[in-house]
Design a protein around this motif. Structure first.
Motif, PDB file in Angstrom:
ATOM      1  N   LEU A 346     -19.760  57.292  67.425  1.00  0.00           N
ATOM      2  CA  LEU A 346     -19.525  57.059  65.769  1.00  0.00           C
ATOM      3  C   LEU A 346     -18.176  56.677  65.534  1.00  0.00           C
ATOM      4  O   LEU A 346     -17.967  55.959  64.610  1.00  0.00           O
ATOM      5  CB  LEU A 346     -19.701  58.554  65.291  1.00  0.00           C
ATOM      6  N   ALA A 347     -17.107  57.213  66.438  1.00  0.00           N
ATOM      7  CA  ALA A 347     -15.773  56.468  66.232  1.00  0.00           C
ATOM      8  C   ALA A 347     -15.734  55.148  66.374  1.00  0.00           C
ATOM      9  O   ALA A 347     -15.219  54.281  65.512  1.00  0.00           O
ATOM     10  CB  ALA A 347     -14.616  57.480  66.970  1.00  0.00           C
ATOM     11  N   ILE A 348     -16.520  54.558  67.348  1.00  0.00           N
ATOM     12  CA  ILE A 348     -16.529  53.178  67.754  1.00  0.00           C
ATOM     13  C   ILE A 348     -17.147  52.354  66.608  1.00  0.00           C
ATOM     14  O   ILE A 348     -16.518  51.132  66.218  1.00  0.00           O
ATOM     15  CB  ILE A 348     -17.129  52.930  69.053  1.00  0.00           C
ATOM     16  N   LEU A 349     -18.361  52.959  66.072  1.00  0.00           N
ATOM     17  CA  LEU A 349     -18.938  52.138  64.796  1.00  0.00           C
ATOM     18  C   LEU A 349     -18.183  52.240  63.758  1.00  0.00           C
ATOM     19  O   LEU A 349     -17.974  51.165  63.086  1.00  0.00           O
ATOM     20  CB  LEU A 349     -20.308  52.978  64.742  1.00  0.00           C
ATOM     21  N   VAL A 350     -17.448  53.266  63.507  1.00  0.00           N
ATOM     22  CA  VAL A 350     -16.693  53.119  62.297  1.00  0.00           C
ATOM     23  C   VAL A 350     -15.311  52.256  62.324  1.00  0.00           C
ATOM     24  O   VAL A 350     -15.209  51.508  61.478  1.00  0.00           O
ATOM     25  CB  VAL A 350     -15.971  54.829  61.850  1.00  0.00           C
ATOM     26  N   ALA A 351     -14.799  52.328  63.562  1.00  0.00           N
ATOM     27  CA  ALA A 351     -13.446  51.419  63.634  1.00  0.00           C
ATOM     28  C   ALA A 351     -14.027  50.153  63.730  1.00  0.00           C
ATOM     29  O   ALA A 351     -13.308  49.254  63.109  1.00  0.00           O
ATOM     30  CB  ALA A 351     -12.995  52.083  65.052  1.00  0.00           C
ATOM     31  N   SER A 352     -15.163  49.724  64.360  1.00  0.00           N
ATOM     32  CA  SER A 352     -15.641  48.351  64.587  1.00  0.00           C
ATOM     33  C   SER A 352     -15.959  47.807  62.898  1.00  0.00           C
ATOM     34  O   SER A 352     -15.566  46.794  62.692  1.00  0.00           O
ATOM     35  CB  SER A 352     -16.953  48.316  65.381  1.00  0.00           C
ATOM     36  N   SER A 353     -16.660  48.636  62.218  1.00  0.00           N
ATOM     37  CA  SER A 353     -16.845  48.432  60.829  1.00  0.00           C
ATOM     38  C   SER A 353     -15.747  48.076  60.132  1.00  0.00           C
ATOM     39  O   SER A 353     -15.769  47.255  59.276  1.00  0.00           O
ATOM     40  CB  SER A 353     -17.690  49.445  60.104  1.00  0.00           C
ATOM     41  N   ILE A 354     -14.724  49.071  60.214  1.00  0.00           N
ATOM     42  CA  ILE A 354     -13.546  48.618  59.732  1.00  0.00           C
ATOM     43  C   ILE A 354     -12.963  47.375  59.950  1.00  0.00           C
ATOM     44  O   ILE A 354     -12.197  46.631  59.085  1.00  0.00           O
ATOM     45  CB  ILE A 354     -12.560  49.913  59.877  1.00  0.00           C
ATOM     46  N   ILE A 355     -12.891  47.010  61.238  1.00  0.00           N
ATOM     47  CA  ILE A 355     -12.054  45.645  61.538  1.00  0.00           C
ATOM     48  C   ILE A 355     -13.013  44.579  61.069  1.00  0.00           C
ATOM     49  O   ILE A 355     -12.296  43.649  60.673  1.00  0.00           O
ATOM     50  CB  ILE A 355     -12.141  45.846  63.194  1.00  0.00           C
ATOM     51  N   ILE A 356     -14.329  44.600  61.242  1.00  0.00           N
ATOM     52  CA  ILE A 356     -15.050  43.561  60.842  1.00  0.00           C
ATOM     53  C   ILE A 356     -14.990  43.405  59.234  1.00  0.00           C
ATOM     54  O   ILE A 356     -14.903  42.120  58.640  1.00  0.00           O
ATOM     55  CB  ILE A 356     -16.706  43.764  61.242  1.00  0.00           C
ATOM     56  N   TYR A 357     -14.724  44.504  58.574  1.00  0.00           N
ATOM     57  CA  TYR A 357     -14.684  44.215  57.189  1.00  0.00           C
ATOM     58  C   TYR A 357     -13.285  43.620  56.764  1.00  0.00           C
ATOM     59  O   TYR A 357     -12.905  42.756  56.134  1.00  0.00           O
ATOM     60  CB  TYR A 357     -14.711  45.646  56.435  1.00  0.00           C
ATOM     61  N   GLY A 358     -12.262  44.358  57.628  1.00  0.00           N
ATOM     62  CA  GLY A 358     -11.036  43.588  57.550  1.00  0.00           C
ATOM     63  C   GLY A 358     -10.914  42.071  58.017  1.00  0.00           C
ATOM     64  O   GLY A 358     -10.222  41.412  57.180  1.00  0.00           O
ATOM     65  N   LEU A 359     -11.467  41.688  59.008  1.00  0.00           N
ATOM     66  CA  LEU A 359     -11.611  40.253  59.572  1.00  0.00           C
ATOM     67  C   LEU A 359     -12.274  39.412  58.063  1.00  0.00           C
ATOM     68  O   LEU A 359     -11.862  38.268  57.629  1.00  0.00           O
ATOM     69  CB  LEU A 359     -12.225  40.202  60.490  1.00  0.00           C
ATOM     70  N   SER A 360     -13.277  39.995  57.619  1.00  0.00           N
ATOM     71  CA  SER A 360     -13.750  39.393  56.455  1.00  0.00           C
ATOM     72  C   SER A 360     -12.825  39.257  55.173  1.00  0.00           C
ATOM     73  O   SER A 360     -12.896  38.396  54.470  1.00  0.00           O
ATOM     74  CB  SER A 360     -15.146  40.000  55.911  1.00  0.00           C
ATOM     75  N   GLU A 361     -12.066  40.132  55.275  1.00  0.00           N
ATOM     76  CA  GLU A 361     -11.153  40.247  53.789  1.00  0.00           C
ATOM     77  C   GLU A 361      -9.878  39.218  54.185  1.00  0.00           C
ATOM     78  O   GLU A 361      -9.363  38.562  53.177  1.00  0.00           O
ATOM     79  CB  GLU A 361     -10.465  41.752  53.678  1.00  0.00           C
ATOM     80  N   LEU A 362      -9.671  39.049  55.529  1.00  0.00           N
ATOM     81  CA  LEU A 362      -8.636  38.014  55.749  1.00  0.00           C
ATOM     82  C   LEU A 362      -9.381  36.597  55.915  1.00  0.00           C
ATOM     83  O   LEU A 362      -8.739  35.705  56.358  1.00  0.00           O
ATOM     84  CB  LEU A 362      -8.125  38.271  57.336  1.00  0.00           C
ATOM     85  N   GLY A 363     -10.481  36.418  55.489  1.00  0.00           N
ATOM     86  CA  GLY A 363     -11.331  35.156  55.614  1.00  0.00           C
ATOM     87  C   GLY A 363     -11.930  34.684  56.745  1.00  0.00           C
ATOM     88  O   GLY A 363     -12.310  33.605  56.923  1.00  0.00           O
ATOM     89  N   ILE A 364     -11.964  35.532  57.762  1.00  0.00           N
ATOM     90  CA  ILE A 364     -12.386  35.143  59.217  1.00  0.00           C
ATOM     91  C   ILE A 364     -14.113  35.314  58.994  1.00  0.00           C
ATOM     92  O   ILE A 364     -14.578  36.379  58.882  1.00  0.00           O
ATOM     93  CB  ILE A 364     -11.994  36.054  60.435  1.00  0.00           C
ATOM     94  N   ALA A 365     -14.759  34.254  59.391  1.00  0.00           N
ATOM     95  CA  ALA A 365     -16.250  34.393  59.656  1.00  0.00           C
ATOM     96  C   ALA A 365     -16.664  35.467  60.535  1.00  0.00           C
ATOM     97  O   ALA A 365     -16.469  35.243  61.708  1.00  0.00           O
ATOM     98  CB  ALA A 365     -16.787  33.068  59.717  1.00  0.00           C
ATOM     99  N   THR A 366     -17.541  36.501  60.093  1.00  0.00           N
ATOM    100  CA  THR A 366     -17.671  37.654  60.955  1.00  0.00           C
ATOM    101  C   THR A 366     -19.152  37.502  61.284  1.00  0.00           C
ATOM    102  O   THR A 366     -19.759  38.213  62.392  1.00  0.00           O
ATOM    103  CB  THR A 366     -17.654  39.047  60.273  1.00  0.00           C
TER     104      THR A 366
END
Length: 581
Positions: A346-366
């Motif tokens: 669960l921790a890995i999924l939540v952390a990964s989701s946050i990082i993926i969302y953060g990358l999308s906020e920075l304009g990186i294609a996820t």
């Protein structure tokens, strides 16, 4: 062209006022003409209101914006937002659109104030667009003459059919501004002279606080696209943040004790708060602009999303450890293992989701990143097939619970106590001392004798008396053994050892069951409660001594295995005859 523009501005100046009276109404961007001139008019109106508010604020006491001038400041900001609506920011990272929405409109206005604009009637308007019947033939873009500033028609999304300054134009505004900032302002009234200098060289967003007027003149000199006072404040903020984090890390993280998870969580929260503080200060307070702002924002945003992911991971793992510490959870059992494993996933999924969302906020294609992770996951799964089999088998063990930590089990040739149950294997402490590790895949597919789960210990044995014994002796032997196994009449709460083998549902059984070749056999069986091995052994020893004693007192002897050997007599005459032959 300038004269035409003056007349035009008088004609379109009423449009923004009508829009302000309806706050939810967007400015007219239905044609290149409407977009261009409504943008200019909104920016001019915002600038005039800001200059009036600034003059009033400087005459009032205090260091910040006086309450009496805030309504005019808010009105200026609304006009500014109407102007920013004319820019296409859809291709920029979501986390940067807010800051581009401040910097880009002012920079564009500075460029437009220095170049010759076309006459009102020369810019394509709604009259031209209405004459085009086929939507596919609609004017795709319009470029201001002698420039690369382009307005494009949006073909998709909620702004479909509208004309906005293109995203490519917005991305090159700093380049265009550097090329045109040496040009003088036009002489007409439709300019906002010094708007960019006022915005970029003062603290705050549009309206600066009063304390900025007390800064020395030399601090307003520009160095590498920022003023001296901005560089001083920027460096000071980062130095203070660095030393503050160093001190907090020294006293919160370096000491080693049982509260490290809690202290690590507090430290990450502080880092997160400092990151947000720096992000707000550099953009909304000291008002860093241009490329430096974008670089700092991307760095701070990357740190923010990474720390947020790390904080979420740490908090979920810490919570799982708290659950494992509860008294009813065995720290080395399968329940604790799966508690840690499930919360880890669960921790890995939540952390990964946050990082993926953060990358999308920075304009990186996820999308490509997620696809690559999926393909890599399949490859890893194939390479780790045996490990996955053990993990899946551990789920079966978790569901069926054929054994738990501390159980005495017998598995194949192994006899011992389950010491720990992991995701991959089970460790058993053998009765001989060593620990054997058996893969869970095998544990889930073989027969397991869980000795620990037996409700009792059963004892079954025979006593043999001599073959020459009479019926009375055999009957007396059976009676003596039954009496030894029985519970005598006791007074009060006195405890008798035979209570352990005289359960109402499992009374002792004694039978004369067989006549052997060399003895009479008495069969004995009883069940000892509870199934505690050493208590069972002590009681069995007591029973054995008592049976021997009572039978000896009754002069009843035990039979021993005997074997009779009979030899046939030798016929001497036949023997002699055989020799003679």
């Amino acid at each position: 062209m300038i004269d035409s523009l003056d007349v035009t501005q008088t004609e379109v100046a009423s449009e923004p006022s009508d829009e302000i009276n309806s706050p939810l109404k967007t400015p007219d961007v239905s044609s290149p003409r409407a977009t261009l001139f409504s943008f200019i008019d909104n920016m001019n109106t915002s600038y005039e209101l800001l200059m009036e508010a600034q003059e009033e604020n400087l005459e009032l006491p205090g260091l910040y914006i006086d309450e009496s001038v805030k309504p005019k400041t808010y009105e200026a900001e609304r006009y500014f937002e109407k102007a920013a609506y004319s820019l296409d920011l859809s291709s920029f990272p979501p986390s940067l659109r807010k800051y581009l929405g401040y910097n880009a409109p002012i920079m564009l206005k500075e460029i437009l104030d220095r170049i010759d604009l076309p006459a009102f009637e020369d810019v394509p308007g709604s009259d031209l667009l209405d004459s085009i019947q086929d939507a596919d033939s609609a004017l795709p873009f319009y470029t201001i003459p002698d420039t690369e500033i382009t307005l494009v028609r949006i073909n998709a999304g909620f702004q479909q059919g509208k004309y906005l300054f293109s995203s490519e134009t917005v991305s090159r505004l700093e380049e265009f501004y550097d090329k045109s900032k040496h040009l003088p302002y036009r002489s007409d009234k439709n300019i906002s002279k010094g708007f960019y200098t006022f915005y970029a060289g003062t603290p705050g967003k549009l309206m600066p606080p009063r304390w900025s007027s007390f800064l020395p003149d030399w601090t307003h000199q520009e160095v590498w696209s920022q003023t001296v006072w901005q560089w001083i404040f920027l460096i000071a903020y980062f130095v203070i943040a660095f030393f503050l984090l160093s001190i907090i890390y020294k006293y919160l993280i370096l000491p080693k004790n049982d509260n490290i998870n809690f202290r690590r969580t507090i430290f990450l929260i502080i880092v997160l708060a400092l990151t947000l503080f720096l992000s707000v200060m550099i953009s909304d307070r000291i008002n860093i602009t241009g490329g430096l702002l974008l670089v700092l924002k991307i760095i701070l945003a990357s740190i923010f999303w990474f720390i947020l992911a790390l904080l979420s991971f740490n908090m979920i793992v810490a919570f799982s450890k708290y659950l494992v510490k509860l008294k009813h959870v065995d720290k080395i059992g399968l329940e604790a293992t799966y508690t840690r494993a499930i919360f880890m996933v669960l921790a890995i999924l939540v952390a990964s989701s946050i990082i993926i969302y953060g990358l999308s906020e920075l304009g990186i294609a996820t999308v490509s990143l997620i696809t690559g992770v999926g393909i890599g996951g399949i490859a890893i799964a194939l390479a780790a097939r045996s490990t996955l089999e053990n993990v899946i088998a551990s789920f079966t063990i978790f569901a069926d619970k054929p054994y738990t930590v501390g159980d005495r089990v017998k598995i194949m040739e192994h006899n011992g106590t389950v010491e720990s149950i992991g995701i991959r294997s089970t460790q058993i402490r053998l009765l001989t001392g060593p620990v054997v590790s058996i893969p869970n895949e095998k544990m889930a597919s073989i027969e397991i004798e869980n000795i620990q789960q037996r409700p009792f210990l059963r004892r079954e044995f025979d006593i043999r008396i001599k073959y020459e014994s009479s019926r009375d002796i055999v009957e007396k032997s059976v009676d003596i053994i039954k009496d030894v196994l029985s519970v005598p009449n006791i007074e009060g709460d006195e405890f008798h050892p035979n209570l352990a083998i005289n359960s109402p549902d499992y009374p002792p059984r004694v039978y004369f069951n067989k006549i052997n070749d060399d003895s009479f056999n008495i069969y004995i069986i009883y069940w000892h409660f509870p199934p505690v091995h050493w208590e069972y052994m002590e009681h069995a020893e007591t029973i054995n001594f008592e049976i021997i004693k009572r039978l000896k007192e009754a002069k009843i002897d035990f039979a021993f295995p005997t074997r009779s050997l009979q030899l046939d007599p030798v016929d001497d005459d036949k023997s002699k005859a055989g020799k003679e032959e």
